[in-house]
Design a protein around this motif. Structure first.
Motif, PDB file in Angstrom:
ATOM      1  N   ASP A 105       0.747  -1.156  -0.005  1.00  0.00           N
ATOM      2  CA  ASP A 105       0.070   0.020  -0.017  1.00  0.00           C
ATOM      3  C   ASP A 105       0.881   1.122  -0.033  1.00  0.00           C
ATOM      4  OD1 ASP A 105      -1.631   2.281   0.716  1.00  0.00           O
ATOM      5  OD2 ASP A 105      -3.221   1.050   1.864  1.00  0.00           O
ATOM      6  N   GLU A 106       1.176   2.060  -1.024  1.00  0.00           N
ATOM      7  CA  GLU A 106       1.826   3.230  -1.175  1.00  0.00           C
ATOM      8  C   GLU A 106       1.661   4.123  -0.159  1.00  0.00           C
ATOM      9  OE1 GLU A 106       1.630   5.777  -4.548  1.00  0.00           O
ATOM     10  OE2 GLU A 106      -0.382   4.464  -5.177  1.00  0.00           O
ATOM     11  N   PHE A 107       0.550   4.295   0.151  1.00  0.00           N
ATOM     12  CA  PHE A 107       0.253   5.195   1.403  1.00  0.00           C
ATOM     13  C   PHE A 107       0.238   4.861   2.683  1.00  0.00           C
ATOM     14  CE2 PHE A 107      -2.401   6.410  -2.400  1.00  0.00           C
ATOM     15  CZ  PHE A 107      -1.813   7.346  -2.953  1.00  0.00           C
ATOM     16  N   SER A 108       0.565   3.498   2.991  1.00  0.00           N
ATOM     17  CA  SER A 108       0.754   3.033   4.365  1.00  0.00           C
ATOM     18  C   SER A 108       1.895   1.934   4.238  1.00  0.00           C
ATOM     19  CB  SER A 108      -0.633   2.504   4.758  1.00  0.00           C
ATOM     20  OG  SER A 108      -1.657   3.485   5.019  1.00  0.00           O
ATOM     21  N   PRO A 109       2.999   2.355   4.519  1.00  0.00           N
ATOM     22  CA  PRO A 109       4.151   1.674   4.672  1.00  0.00           C
ATOM     23  C   PRO A 109       3.780   0.643   5.463  1.00  0.00           C
ATOM     24  CG  PRO A 109       5.002   3.907   4.270  1.00  0.00           C
ATOM     25  CD  PRO A 109       3.581   3.969   4.609  1.00  0.00           C
ATOM     26  N   GLY A 110       4.256  -0.925   5.340  1.00  0.00           N
ATOM     27  CA  GLY A 110       4.163  -2.080   6.152  1.00  0.00           C
ATOM     28  C   GLY A 110       2.621  -2.544   5.878  1.00  0.00           C
ATOM     29  N   ALA A 111       1.738  -2.181   5.156  1.00  0.00           N
ATOM     30  CA  ALA A 111       0.452  -2.708   4.884  1.00  0.00           C
ATOM     31  C   ALA A 111       0.520  -3.148   3.457  1.00  0.00           C
ATOM     32  CB  ALA A 111      -0.783  -1.573   5.056  1.00  0.00           C
ATOM     33  N   TYR A 112      -0.077  -4.363   3.333  1.00  0.00           N
ATOM     34  CA  TYR A 112      -0.016  -5.218   2.184  1.00  0.00           C
ATOM     35  C   TYR A 112      -1.402  -5.572   1.661  1.00  0.00           C
ATOM     36  CZ  TYR A 112       4.875  -5.053   2.595  1.00  0.00           C
ATOM     37  OH  TYR A 112       6.307  -4.778   2.673  1.00  0.00           O
ATOM     38  N   LEU A 113      -1.869  -5.397   0.389  1.00  0.00           N
ATOM     39  CA  LEU A 113      -2.957  -6.093  -0.169  1.00  0.00           C
ATOM     40  C   LEU A 113      -2.819  -7.452  -0.547  1.00  0.00           C
ATOM     41  CD1 LEU A 113      -5.990  -5.752  -1.046  1.00  0.00           C
ATOM     42  CD2 LEU A 113      -4.931  -5.390  -3.352  1.00  0.00           C
ATOM     43  N   VAL A 114      -3.551  -8.509  -0.030  1.00  0.00           N
ATOM     44  CA  VAL A 114      -3.324  -9.990  -0.230  1.00  0.00           C
ATOM     45  C   VAL A 114      -4.163 -10.150  -1.623  1.00  0.00           C
ATOM     46  CG1 VAL A 114      -4.043 -12.209   0.506  1.00  0.00           C
ATOM     47  CG2 VAL A 114      -2.924 -10.441   2.145  1.00  0.00           C
ATOM     48  N   GLY A 115      -3.569 -11.156  -2.263  1.00  0.00           N
ATOM     49  CA  GLY A 115      -4.238 -11.484  -3.496  1.00  0.00           C
ATOM     50  C   GLY A 115      -3.606 -12.947  -3.722  1.00  0.00           C
ATOM     51  N   TYR A 116      -4.703 -13.601  -4.532  1.00  0.00           N
ATOM     52  CA  TYR A 116      -4.496 -14.992  -4.706  1.00  0.00           C
ATOM     53  C   TYR A 116      -5.394 -15.591  -5.978  1.00  0.00           C
ATOM     54  CZ  TYR A 116      -8.006 -15.548  -1.336  1.00  0.00           C
ATOM     55  OH  TYR A 116      -9.266 -15.366  -0.759  1.00  0.00           O
ATOM     56  N   GLN A 117      -4.928 -16.222  -6.782  1.00  0.00           N
ATOM     57  CA  GLN A 117      -5.616 -17.155  -7.985  1.00  0.00           C
ATOM     58  C   GLN A 117      -5.075 -18.358  -8.127  1.00  0.00           C
ATOM     59  OE1 GLN A 117      -4.256 -13.774  -9.313  1.00  0.00           O
ATOM     60  NE2 GLN A 117      -5.836 -12.637  -8.085  1.00  0.00           N
ATOM     61  N   ILE A 118      -6.058 -19.282  -7.916  1.00  0.00           N
ATOM     62  CA  ILE A 118      -5.625 -20.560  -8.178  1.00  0.00           C
ATOM     63  C   ILE A 118      -6.206 -21.320  -9.068  1.00  0.00           C
ATOM     64  CG2 ILE A 118      -5.828 -23.144  -7.048  1.00  0.00           C
ATOM     65  CD1 ILE A 118      -4.384 -20.522  -5.281  1.00  0.00           C
ATOM     66  N   ASP A 119      -5.611 -22.053 -10.086  1.00  0.00           N
ATOM     67  CA  ASP A 119      -6.090 -22.565 -11.371  1.00  0.00           C
ATOM     68  C   ASP A 119      -7.441 -23.509 -11.155  1.00  0.00           C
ATOM     69  OD1 ASP A 119      -6.552 -22.828 -14.266  1.00  0.00           O
ATOM     70  OD2 ASP A 119      -4.625 -23.704 -14.645  1.00  0.00           O
ATOM     71  N   ASP A 120      -8.313 -23.484 -11.876  1.00  0.00           N
ATOM     72  CA  ASP A 120      -9.507 -24.254 -11.741  1.00  0.00           C
ATOM     73  C   ASP A 120      -9.482 -25.791 -11.586  1.00  0.00           C
ATOM     74  OD1 ASP A 120      -8.918 -24.522 -14.268  1.00  0.00           O
ATOM     75  OD2 ASP A 120     -11.040 -23.844 -14.794  1.00  0.00           O
ATOM     76  N   PRO A 121      -8.384 -26.491 -11.928  1.00  0.00           N
ATOM     77  CA  PRO A 121      -8.301 -27.877 -11.646  1.00  0.00           C
ATOM     78  C   PRO A 121      -7.989 -27.793 -10.201  1.00  0.00           C
ATOM     79  CG  PRO A 121      -7.006 -27.471 -13.822  1.00  0.00           C
ATOM     80  CD  PRO A 121      -7.484 -25.946 -13.218  1.00  0.00           C
ATOM     81  N   PHE A 122      -7.380 -27.055  -9.460  1.00  0.00           N
ATOM     82  CA  PHE A 122      -7.029 -27.073  -8.022  1.00  0.00           C
ATOM     83  C   PHE A 122      -7.837 -26.671  -7.079  1.00  0.00           C
ATOM     84  CE2 PHE A 122      -3.447 -26.951 -11.184  1.00  0.00           C
ATOM     85  CZ  PHE A 122      -2.887 -28.301 -11.198  1.00  0.00           C
ATOM     86  N   TRP A 123      -9.156 -26.476  -7.435  1.00  0.00           N
ATOM     87  CA  TRP A 123     -10.066 -25.869  -6.403  1.00  0.00           C
ATOM     88  C   TRP A 123     -10.407 -26.799  -5.490  1.00  0.00           C
ATOM     89  CZ3 TRP A 123     -13.868 -22.687 -10.037  1.00  0.00           C
ATOM     90  CH2 TRP A 123     -13.011 -21.327 -10.610  1.00  0.00           C
ATOM     91  N   ASN A 124     -10.937 -26.233  -4.495  1.00  0.00           N
ATOM     92  CA  ASN A 124     -11.603 -27.455  -3.388  1.00  0.00           C
ATOM     93  C   ASN A 124     -10.655 -28.253  -2.722  1.00  0.00           C
ATOM     94  OD1 ASN A 124     -14.056 -25.885  -3.566  1.00  0.00           O
ATOM     95  ND2 ASN A 124     -14.269 -27.026  -5.625  1.00  0.00           N
ATOM     96  N   LYS A 125      -9.200 -27.856  -2.904  1.00  0.00           N
ATOM     97  CA  LYS A 125      -8.322 -28.651  -2.396  1.00  0.00           C
ATOM     98  C   LYS A 125      -7.529 -28.037  -1.231  1.00  0.00           C
ATOM     99  CE  LYS A 125      -7.627 -30.867  -7.102  1.00  0.00           C
ATOM    100  NZ  LYS A 125      -8.710 -31.931  -6.601  1.00  0.00           N
ATOM    101  N   GLY A 126      -7.878 -26.882  -0.747  1.00  0.00           N
ATOM    102  CA  GLY A 126      -7.073 -26.279   0.331  1.00  0.00           C
ATOM    103  C   GLY A 126      -6.045 -25.436  -0.081  1.00  0.00           C
ATOM    104  N   ILE A 127      -5.721 -25.162  -1.224  1.00  0.00           N
ATOM    105  CA  ILE A 127      -4.703 -24.578  -1.897  1.00  0.00           C
ATOM    106  C   ILE A 127      -4.804 -23.128  -1.670  1.00  0.00           C
ATOM    107  CG2 ILE A 127      -3.295 -23.803  -3.674  1.00  0.00           C
ATOM    108  CD1 ILE A 127      -3.843 -26.851  -4.620  1.00  0.00           C
ATOM    109  N   GLY A 128      -5.857 -22.480  -1.576  1.00  0.00           N
ATOM    110  CA  GLY A 128      -6.266 -21.075  -1.094  1.00  0.00           C
ATOM    111  C   GLY A 128      -6.013 -20.752   0.085  1.00  0.00           C
ATOM    112  N   SER A 129      -6.508 -21.530   0.946  1.00  0.00           N
ATOM    113  CA  SER A 129      -6.189 -21.538   2.484  1.00  0.00           C
ATOM    114  C   SER A 129      -4.685 -21.640   2.613  1.00  0.00           C
ATOM    115  CB  SER A 129      -6.915 -22.661   3.106  1.00  0.00           C
ATOM    116  OG  SER A 129      -8.152 -22.395   3.080  1.00  0.00           O
ATOM    117  N   GLU A 130      -3.939 -22.709   1.974  1.00  0.00           N
ATOM    118  CA  GLU A 130      -2.515 -22.651   2.252  1.00  0.00           C
ATOM    119  C   GLU A 130      -1.854 -21.485   1.822  1.00  0.00           C
ATOM    120  OE1 GLU A 130       1.279 -25.730   1.803  1.00  0.00           O
ATOM    121  OE2 GLU A 130      -0.809 -26.358   1.630  1.00  0.00           O
TER     122      GLU A 130
END
Length: 196
Positions: free
Chosen positions: A91-116
């Motif tokens: 976050d350019e206006f709050s040093p030390g703050a970050y935006l979390v992002g994730y994309q998991i390819d669809d063959p790997f959904w519902n396997k706990g990978i997003g949580s990990e």
């Protein structure tokens, strides 16, 4: 400087030029982009987005320092198969703050990978990046992503109505946050052992 971290089943590595092809292929899919405010993308759009992160990583590694943003490729530890990507965007206006992002390819959904992946980002943010706060968001209809964030300890902080316009409709944006003091030291110590 370390560029790859592992768990028993996954590897998280700083994104490289070779990773752009599978990331681009993933982000051409309507299924993967259903709840994102962007995409599906043409490969050149995805490449244009990720190339500045690659340049930043190369410079940071040459200077033996951490990059400002942390973008990772997720792969199967044993097979090396591409699974997705995740990131901490500063976050350019709050040093030390970050935006979390994730994309998991669809063959790997519902396997706990997003949580990990979210667990890895929490550990990395508070142990390596020196974060004081993580921000996250998801479209209101993406119940799976909201569950992943809540399971990771993120606290719901609000709802922005009709925030995103994508694929012909408006989507409310759910906001989440996690502060460093909300993650117990014994949890981080366990994660220290998990992500060697």
């Amino acid at each position: 400087m370390q560029t790859t971290w592992t768990s028993p089943s996954l590897t998280f590595s700083y994104v490289t030029l070779e990773d752009l092809t599978p990331i681009s292929e993933m982000l051409t899919k309507e299924t993967v982009c259903r709840w994102l405010f962007f995409g599906p993308n043409l490969p050149e759009v995805t490449h244009a987005y990720f190339l500045p992160f690659l340049d930043e990583n190369a410079l940071a590694l040459a200077e033996d320092r951490l990059p400002s943003n942390f973008v990772f490729t997720i792969r199967n530890r044993k097979t090396k198969a591409f699974i997705g990507q995740c990131a901490l965007i500063a976050d350019e206006f709050s040093p030390g703050a970050y935006l979390v992002g994730y994309q998991i390819d669809d063959p790997f959904w519902n396997k706990g990978i997003g949580s990990e992946a979210v667990t890895f980002l929490i550990w990395f943010a508070f142990r390596i990046a020196g974060a004081y706060r993580l921000n996250a968001d998801t479209a209101a209809g993406n119940q799976g992503s909201a569950r992943v964030l809540e399971k990771g300890g993120f606290v719901p902080e609000g709802r922005q109505r009709k925030y995103w316009h994508a694929r012909g409709g408006y989507h409310d944006r759910l906001l989440f946050g996690l502060l460093t003091e909300e993650v117990k030291e014994d949890v981080l110590a366990t994660l220290d052992r998990l992500f060697s």
